[in-house]
Design a protein around this motif. Structure first.
Motif, PDB file in Angstrom:
ATOM      1  N   ASP A  93       0.839  -1.211   0.000  1.00 61.21           N
ATOM      2  CA  ASP A  93       0.000   0.000   0.000  1.00 61.21           C
ATOM      3  C   ASP A  93       0.868   1.253   0.000  1.00 61.21           C
ATOM      4  OD1 ASP A  93      -2.246  -1.471  -0.023  1.00 61.21           O
ATOM      5  OD2 ASP A  93      -2.769  -1.182   2.103  1.00 61.21           O
ATOM      6  N   GLU A  94       1.913   1.188   0.794  1.00 63.86           N
ATOM      7  CA  GLU A  94       2.799   2.344   0.915  1.00 63.86           C
ATOM      8  C   GLU A  94       3.462   2.668  -0.429  1.00 63.86           C
ATOM      9  OE1 GLU A  94       5.429   1.502   4.095  1.00 63.86           O
ATOM     10  OE2 GLU A  94       6.026   3.604   4.339  1.00 63.86           O
ATOM     11  N   GLN A  95       3.873   1.620  -1.140  1.00 65.15           N
ATOM     12  CA  GLN A  95       4.514   1.834  -2.446  1.00 65.15           C
ATOM     13  C   GLN A  95       3.519   2.388  -3.458  1.00 65.15           C
ATOM     14  OE1 GLN A  95       6.151  -2.163  -2.698  1.00 65.15           O
ATOM     15  NE2 GLN A  95       8.226  -1.339  -2.690  1.00 65.15           N
ATOM     16  N   ARG A  96       2.279   1.874  -3.399  1.00 68.07           N
ATOM     17  CA  ARG A  96       1.243   2.383  -4.316  1.00 68.07           C
ATOM     18  C   ARG A  96       0.960   3.861  -4.034  1.00 68.07           C
ATOM     19  NH1 ARG A  96      -0.718  -2.834  -4.368  1.00 68.07           N
ATOM     20  NH2 ARG A  96      -1.797  -2.587  -2.381  1.00 68.07           N
ATOM     21  N   GLU A  97       0.904   4.201  -2.758  1.00 62.55           N
ATOM     22  CA  GLU A  97       0.670   5.615  -2.398  1.00 62.55           C
ATOM     23  C   GLU A  97       1.807   6.500  -2.879  1.00 62.55           C
ATOM     24  OE1 GLU A  97      -0.072   5.901   1.873  1.00 62.55           O
ATOM     25  OE2 GLU A  97      -1.730   4.475   1.560  1.00 62.55           O
ATOM     26  N   MET A  98       3.018   5.972  -2.766  1.00 63.50           N
ATOM     27  CA  MET A  98       4.191   6.739  -3.193  1.00 63.50           C
ATOM     28  C   MET A  98       4.136   6.985  -4.708  1.00 63.50           C
ATOM     29  SD  MET A  98       8.153   5.890  -2.249  1.00 63.50           S
ATOM     30  CE  MET A  98       8.457   4.525  -3.333  1.00 63.50           C
ATOM     31  N   ALA A  99       3.734   5.965  -5.466  1.00 62.24           N
ATOM     32  CA  ALA A  99       3.638   6.105  -6.924  1.00 62.24           C
ATOM     33  C   ALA A  99       2.541   7.119  -7.288  1.00 62.24           C
ATOM     34  CB  ALA A  99       3.336   4.750  -7.565  1.00 62.24           C
ATOM     35  N   GLN A 100       1.391   6.997  -6.624  1.00 56.45           N
ATOM     36  CA  GLN A 100       0.283   7.915  -6.926  1.00 56.45           C
ATOM     37  C   GLN A 100       0.671   9.362  -6.575  1.00 56.45           C
ATOM     38  OE1 GLN A 100      -3.045   7.212  -8.363  1.00 56.45           O
ATOM     39  NE2 GLN A 100      -2.700   9.417  -8.588  1.00 56.45           N
ATOM     40  N   ASP A 101       1.338   9.516  -5.441  1.00 57.64           N
ATOM     41  CA  ASP A 101       1.756  10.855  -5.012  1.00 57.64           C
ATOM     42  C   ASP A 101       2.717  11.487  -6.032  1.00 57.64           C
ATOM     43  OD1 ASP A 101       2.369  13.058  -3.050  1.00 57.64           O
ATOM     44  OD2 ASP A 101       4.340  12.104  -3.162  1.00 57.64           O
ATOM     45  N   ALA A 102       3.644  10.677  -6.542  1.00 61.91           N
ATOM     46  CA  ALA A 102       4.600  11.209  -7.522  1.00 61.91           C
ATOM     47  C   ALA A 102       3.871  11.621  -8.798  1.00 61.91           C
ATOM     48  CB  ALA A 102       5.683  10.173  -7.820  1.00 61.91           C
ATOM     49  N   VAL A 103       2.920  10.796  -9.240  1.00 58.42           N
ATOM     50  CA  VAL A 103       2.161  11.141 -10.456  1.00 58.42           C
ATOM     51  C   VAL A 103       1.337  12.412 -10.206  1.00 58.42           C
ATOM     52  CG1 VAL A 103       0.294  10.377 -12.000  1.00 58.42           C
ATOM     53  CG2 VAL A 103       2.159   8.809 -11.406  1.00 58.42           C
ATOM     54  N   ASN A 104       0.766  12.539  -9.010  1.00 59.02           N
ATOM     55  CA  ASN A 104       0.004  13.758  -8.685  1.00 59.02           C
ATOM     56  C   ASN A 104       0.877  15.010  -8.830  1.00 59.02           C
ATOM     57  OD1 ASN A 104      -2.085  12.081  -8.048  1.00 59.02           O
ATOM     58  ND2 ASN A 104      -1.962  12.379  -5.826  1.00 59.02           N
ATOM     59  N   ARG A 105       2.132  14.889  -8.413  1.00 63.38           N
ATOM     60  CA  ARG A 105       3.005  16.067  -8.472  1.00 63.38           C
ATOM     61  C   ARG A 105       3.539  16.359  -9.865  1.00 63.38           C
ATOM     62  NH1 ARG A 105       7.293  14.890  -5.952  1.00 63.38           N
ATOM     63  NH2 ARG A 105       6.742  12.842  -5.129  1.00 63.38           N
ATOM     64  N   TRP A 106       3.756  15.327 -10.695  1.00 62.67           N
ATOM     65  CA  TRP A 106       4.387  15.548 -12.013  1.00 62.67           C
ATOM     66  C   TRP A 106       3.393  15.696 -13.159  1.00 62.67           C
ATOM     67  CZ3 TRP A 106       9.385  16.824 -12.385  1.00 62.67           C
ATOM     68  CH2 TRP A 106      10.205  16.547 -11.284  1.00 62.67           C
ATOM     69  N   TYR A 107       2.148  15.313 -12.940  1.00 62.04           N
ATOM     70  CA  TYR A 107       1.183  15.319 -14.047  1.00 62.04           C
ATOM     71  C   TYR A 107       0.994  16.717 -14.659  1.00 62.04           C
ATOM     72  CZ  TYR A 107      -3.179  14.839 -16.658  1.00 62.04           C
ATOM     73  OH  TYR A 107      -4.130  14.868 -17.649  1.00 62.04           O
ATOM     74  N   TRP A 108       0.629  17.683 -13.801  1.00 62.00           N
ATOM     75  CA  TRP A 108       0.320  19.017 -14.340  1.00 62.00           C
ATOM     76  C   TRP A 108       1.545  19.699 -14.950  1.00 62.00           C
ATOM     77  CZ3 TRP A 108      -4.448  20.190 -15.544  1.00 62.00           C
ATOM     78  CH2 TRP A 108      -5.489  19.562 -14.860  1.00 62.00           C
ATOM     79  N   PRO A 109       2.692  19.675 -14.253  1.00 54.97           N
ATOM     80  CA  PRO A 109       3.876  20.267 -14.909  1.00 54.97           C
ATOM     81  C   PRO A 109       4.218  19.585 -16.241  1.00 54.97           C
ATOM     82  CG  PRO A 109       4.304  19.974 -12.567  1.00 54.97           C
ATOM     83  CD  PRO A 109       2.986  19.295 -12.848  1.00 54.97           C
ATOM     84  N   SER A 110       3.932  18.270 -16.364  1.00 53.31           N
ATOM     85  CA  SER A 110       4.241  17.621 -17.654  1.00 53.31           C
ATOM     86  C   SER A 110       3.302  18.119 -18.757  1.00 53.31           C
ATOM     87  CB  SER A 110       4.234  16.094 -17.538  1.00 53.31           C
ATOM     88  OG  SER A 110       2.910  15.584 -17.483  1.00 53.31           O
ATOM     89  N   ASP A 133      -2.488  25.405 -14.266  1.00 53.56           N
ATOM     90  CA  ASP A 133      -2.176  26.602 -13.473  1.00 53.56           C
ATOM     91  C   ASP A 133      -1.027  27.363 -14.137  1.00 53.56           C
ATOM     92  OD1 ASP A 133      -1.513  28.500 -11.637  1.00 53.56           O
ATOM     93  OD2 ASP A 133      -1.440  27.142  -9.907  1.00 53.56           O
ATOM     94  N   TRP A 134      -1.401  28.248 -15.076  1.00 55.97           N
ATOM     95  CA  TRP A 134      -0.369  28.959 -15.835  1.00 55.97           C
ATOM     96  C   TRP A 134       0.368  29.977 -14.978  1.00 55.97           C
ATOM     97  CZ3 TRP A 134       1.390  26.552 -19.742  1.00 55.97           C
ATOM     98  CH2 TRP A 134       0.550  25.734 -20.495  1.00 55.97           C
ATOM     99  N   ASP A 135      -0.271  30.480 -13.927  1.00 57.12           N
ATOM    100  CA  ASP A 135       0.432  31.427 -13.033  1.00 57.12           C
ATOM    101  C   ASP A 135       1.646  30.744 -12.424  1.00 57.12           C
ATOM    102  OD1 ASP A 135      -1.390  33.344 -13.585  1.00 57.12           O
ATOM    103  OD2 ASP A 135      -2.601  33.040 -11.767  1.00 57.12           O
ATOM    104  N   GLU A 136       1.414  29.491 -11.982  1.00 59.33           N
ATOM    105  CA  GLU A 136       2.533  28.750 -11.400  1.00 59.33           C
ATOM    106  C   GLU A 136       3.615  28.521 -12.461  1.00 59.33           C
ATOM    107  OE1 GLU A 136       1.761  24.937  -9.270  1.00 59.33           O
ATOM    108  OE2 GLU A 136       3.584  24.249 -10.299  1.00 59.33           O
ATOM    109  N   PHE A 137       3.176  28.136 -13.658  1.00 59.38           N
ATOM    110  CA  PHE A 137       4.125  27.885 -14.755  1.00 59.38           C
ATOM    111  C   PHE A 137       5.021  29.108 -14.985  1.00 59.38           C
ATOM    112  CE2 PHE A 137       5.038  28.263 -19.353  1.00 59.38           C
ATOM    113  CZ  PHE A 137       5.730  27.077 -19.577  1.00 59.38           C
ATOM    114  N   TYR A 138       4.402  30.287 -15.096  1.00 61.75           N
ATOM    115  CA  TYR A 138       5.188  31.496 -15.379  1.00 61.75           C
ATOM    116  C   TYR A 138       6.066  31.886 -14.187  1.00 61.75           C
ATOM    117  CZ  TYR A 138       2.868  31.937 -19.848  1.00 61.75           C
ATOM    118  OH  TYR A 138       2.432  31.695 -21.124  1.00 61.75           O
ATOM    119  N   GLU A 139       5.588  31.605 -13.006  1.00 60.26           N
ATOM    120  CA  GLU A 139       6.359  31.890 -11.798  1.00 60.26           C
ATOM    121  C   GLU A 139       7.653  31.056 -11.795  1.00 60.26           C
ATOM    122  OE1 GLU A 139       5.446  34.443 -10.311  1.00 60.26           O
ATOM    123  OE2 GLU A 139       6.862  34.219  -8.634  1.00 60.26           O
TER     124      GLU A 139
END
Ligand SMILES: [Fe+2]
Ligand SMILES: [Fe+2]
Length: 323
Positions: free
Chosen positions: A186-203, A272-278
């Motif tokens: 479960d912990e590994q699955r949460e870690m994978a989901q958390d990483a995807v949550n953080r990288w999805y929008w910037p990608s 979130d383009w404001d974040e992108f430009y920041e």
């Protein structure tokens, strides 16, 4: 009577016509060919930014080489990061054919004057980030770069062919890291989901601003450097991710994401383009750290450059003596 100025104008007109014809017929523009100044400048900007992105992009993953969970993972990650160094070198070489030196480009980067892909200014706190970067960041890079293999400028297009082959290995190794984590605890699955949550929008932001806010795109498309609009490429990327996310059992963190039968495209939430430009302006979580690290590496490598230059000087001297 024709003055010298008039003559050069006539010549430029002919040259422009030849250039236009080459581009229109999908022929390559080579370093020896005449090209409009704006075309040259656009390419120098785009290729050098691309090269800087490959080089700075080594850092977020380099962070995990010493901490990879197994010898096999370490070997794969090392090979991947080394590939990115190679990509940077092909691209610096391609940019050099347009009349800018490697030294100038490096100086622009370490002085903080050059841009590079904003995504590399985010931190990599967990091993799952290696999976998310490979799957999402290298995945976005492939979608962006496959059409660049047909870019009208020869050295750029040829560099991209080789780079794209390696990027597809990068994307697969990322997918495979996530797949293994998703089949773990479960912990590994949460870690994978958390990483995807953080990288999805910037990608998604890697494709650049929406088409109606991307003023240079039209000219780049006319010159056949760029083949598809930012939004079209973003759509293609999301279309590629959706079935892969299903196989992984990972949720893409956009509650508005759904396939729209009527438009034949994905509806998605607002980036979130404001974040992108920041982040682009230098205020992302790791901008200062990335540049500082690059500057230090450049300074620490000075003796290598000096030794190589001295070796070349001696070799040239010896060649002269023999002759
Ligand atoms: Fe790369
Ligand atoms: Fe890559």
């Amino acid at each position: 009577m024709t003055s010298p100025t008039d003559l050069s104008l006539v010549e430029d007109d002919d040259a422009q016509a030849r250039f236009d014809e080459l581009v229109a017929h999908e022929q390559r523009i080579e370093p020896r060919d005449w090209m409009p100044e704006a075309y040259r400048k656009t390419l120098i900007r785009q290729i050098s930014q691309h090269a800087h992105s490959e080089i700075i992009g080594m850092q977020p993953e380099g962070n995990w080489i010493t901490r990879a969970p197994s010898l096999k993972r370490k070997a794969i990650l090392m090979a991947k990061v080394q590939d990115e160094a190679g990509h940077g070198l092909y691209l610096y070489s391609a940019a050099q054919t347009l009349g800018i030196t490697r030294d100038t480009m490096t100086q622009q980067l370490i002085d903080g004057k050059a841009k590079y892909s904003s995504i590399f200014n985010y931190p990599t706190p967990t091993w799952a980030d290696m999976g998310a970067i490979g799957w999402l960041v290298d995945g976005a890079a492939i979608v962006n770069q496959v059409p660049l293999c047909r870019a009208s400028y020869g050295p750029y297009g040829r560099a991209m062919v080789r780079i794209c082959k390696e990027e597809s290995f990068h994307q697969r190794q990322g997918f495979e890291i996530l797949l293994q984590l998703m089949q773990g605890t479960d912990e590994q699955r949460e870690m994978a989901q958390d990483a995807v949550n953080r990288w999805y929008w910037p990608s998604l932001a890697m494709f650049g601003p929406p088409d109606d806010e991307s003023p240079n795109s039209a000219q780049s498309m006319k010159w056949k450097i760029k083949r598809f609009s930012n939004d079209a490429l973003r759509q293609r990327f999301v279309g590629m991710l959706v079935p892969q996310a299903e196989i992984l059992g990972i949720t893409l963190p956009d509650p508005e994401l759904r396939y729209n039968e009527e438009t034949g495209a994905y509806d998605m939430g607002e980036i979130d383009w404001d974040e992108f430009y920041e982040v682009l302006r230098g205020n992302g979580p790791c901008n200062a750290e990335r540049i500082e690290r690059r500057r230090t590496a450049h300074e620490e490598g000075a003796w290598v450059r000096e030794a190589a230059a001295e070796y070349a000087r001696k070799q040239a001297l010896r060649a002269k003596e023999v002759a």
